[in-house]
Design a protein around this motif. Structure first.
Motif, PDB file in Angstrom:
ATOM      1  N   MET A   1      -2.791   1.554   6.101  1.00 44.86           N
ATOM      2  CA  MET A   1      -1.513   1.830   5.487  1.00 44.86           C
ATOM      3  C   MET A   1      -0.693   2.743   6.375  1.00 44.86           C
ATOM      4  N   SER A   2       0.578   2.495   6.418  1.00 45.11           N
ATOM      5  CA  SER A   2       1.445   3.369   7.191  1.00 45.11           C
ATOM      6  C   SER A   2       1.803   4.587   6.343  1.00 45.11           C
ATOM      7  N   GLU A   3       2.417   5.551   6.969  1.00 45.24           N
ATOM      8  CA  GLU A   3       2.765   6.786   6.256  1.00 45.24           C
ATOM      9  C   GLU A   3       3.838   6.518   5.201  1.00 45.24           C
ATOM     10  N   ASN A   4       4.750   5.567   5.488  1.00 46.20           N
ATOM     11  CA  ASN A   4       5.780   5.243   4.487  1.00 46.20           C
ATOM     12  C   ASN A   4       5.158   4.664   3.235  1.00 46.20           C
ATOM     13  N   GLU A   5       4.160   3.801   3.383  1.00 43.49           N
ATOM     14  CA  GLU A   5       3.502   3.214   2.218  1.00 43.49           C
ATOM     15  C   GLU A   5       2.776   4.281   1.409  1.00 43.49           C
ATOM     16  N   LYS A   6       2.146   5.234   2.122  1.00 42.13           N
ATOM     17  CA  LYS A   6       1.472   6.320   1.413  1.00 42.13           C
ATOM     18  C   LYS A   6       2.488   7.183   0.675  1.00 42.13           C
ATOM     19  N   LYS A   7       3.624   7.455   1.333  1.00 41.76           N
ATOM     20  CA  LYS A   7       4.664   8.276   0.700  1.00 41.76           C
ATOM     21  C   LYS A   7       5.241   7.560  -0.516  1.00 41.76           C
ATOM     22  N   ASP A   8       5.499   6.237  -0.365  1.00 40.28           N
ATOM     23  CA  ASP A   8       6.014   5.457  -1.489  1.00 40.28           C
ATOM     24  C   ASP A   8       5.021   5.432  -2.640  1.00 40.28           C
ATOM     25  N   LYS A   9       3.762   5.301  -2.296  1.00 45.60           N
ATOM     26  CA  LYS A   9       2.740   5.269  -3.340  1.00 45.60           C
ATOM     27  C   LYS A   9       2.701   6.594  -4.095  1.00 45.60           C
ATOM     28  N   THR A  10       2.823   7.683  -3.371  1.00 45.69           N
ATOM     29  CA  THR A  10       2.800   8.969  -4.063  1.00 45.69           C
ATOM     30  C   THR A  10       4.045   9.123  -4.935  1.00 45.69           C
ATOM     31  N   LEU A  11       5.187   8.593  -4.501  1.00 50.44           N
ATOM     32  CA  LEU A  11       6.379   8.649  -5.341  1.00 50.44           C
ATOM     33  C   LEU A  11       6.195   7.804  -6.595  1.00 50.44           C
ATOM     34  N   VAL A  12       5.564   6.649  -6.425  1.00 49.59           N
ATOM     35  CA  VAL A  12       5.281   5.795  -7.580  1.00 49.59           C
ATOM     36  C   VAL A  12       4.305   6.488  -8.515  1.00 49.59           C
ATOM     37  N   GLU A  13       3.303   7.115  -7.965  1.00 42.65           N
ATOM     38  CA  GLU A  13       2.336   7.842  -8.793  1.00 42.65           C
ATOM     39  C   GLU A  13       3.020   8.995  -9.515  1.00 42.65           C
ATOM     40  N   GLN A  14       3.899   9.695  -8.819  1.00 44.01           N
ATOM     41  CA  GLN A  14       4.610  10.810  -9.450  1.00 44.01           C
ATOM     42  C   GLN A  14       5.470  10.302 -10.606  1.00 44.01           C
ATOM     43  N   HIS A  15       6.153   9.201 -10.370  1.00 43.60           N
ATOM     44  CA  HIS A  15       6.987   8.636 -11.428  1.00 43.60           C
ATOM     45  C   HIS A  15       6.125   8.204 -12.621  1.00 43.60           C
ATOM     46  N   ALA A  16       4.977   7.597 -12.332  1.00 44.49           N
ATOM     47  CA  ALA A  16       4.079   7.153 -13.404  1.00 44.49           C
ATOM     48  C   ALA A  16       3.558   8.350 -14.198  1.00 44.49           C
ATOM     49  N   LEU A  17       3.233   9.423 -13.508  1.00 40.72           N
ATOM     50  CA  LEU A  17       2.749  10.615 -14.213  1.00 40.72           C
ATOM     51  C   LEU A  17       3.847  11.237 -15.066  1.00 40.72           C
ATOM     52  N   LYS A  18       5.069  11.247 -14.561  1.00 39.21           N
ATOM     53  CA  LYS A  18       6.179  11.783 -15.351  1.00 39.21           C
ATOM     54  C   LYS A  18       6.398  10.936 -16.605  1.00 39.21           C
ATOM     55  N   ARG A  19       6.346   9.624 -16.412  1.00 44.62           N
ATOM     56  CA  ARG A  19       6.540   8.718 -17.561  1.00 44.62           C
ATOM     57  C   ARG A  19       5.406   8.874 -18.574  1.00 44.62           C
ATOM     58  N   LEU A  20       4.183   9.010 -18.077  1.00 49.07           N
ATOM     59  CA  LEU A  20       3.038   9.213 -18.967  1.00 49.07           C
ATOM     60  C   LEU A  20       3.203  10.495 -19.765  1.00 49.07           C
TER      61      LEU A  20
END
Length: 61
Positions: free
Chosen positions: A1-20
């Motif tokens: 995985m590239s660093e952008n994909e890791k960064k995007d994944k963490t943003l998605v995870e952050q959004h999911a945690l906020k929504r949860l």
């Protein structure tokens, strides 16, 4: 995985945690103690009850 994909994944995870967190907060909302606001319907029902009570007591005497 590239660093952008890791960064995007963490943003998605952050959004999911906020929504949860938001969903859990909304689910707890019905169980929270709600403030008691004064309702005109309750006031009218109390007045009617007192009138009926006074009439019933007046018939006894």
């Amino acid at each position: 995985m590239s660093e952008n994909e890791k960064k995007d994944k963490t943003l998605v995870e952050q959004h999911a945690l906020k929504r949860l967190h938001k969903v859990e907060k909304e689910q707890r909302k019905p169980y929270a103690k709600q403030s008691h606001h004064f309702s005109w319907q309750q006031f009218i029902m109390i007045i009617i009850f007192l009138i009926v009570l006074v009439i019933m007591l007046s018939t006894l005497f």
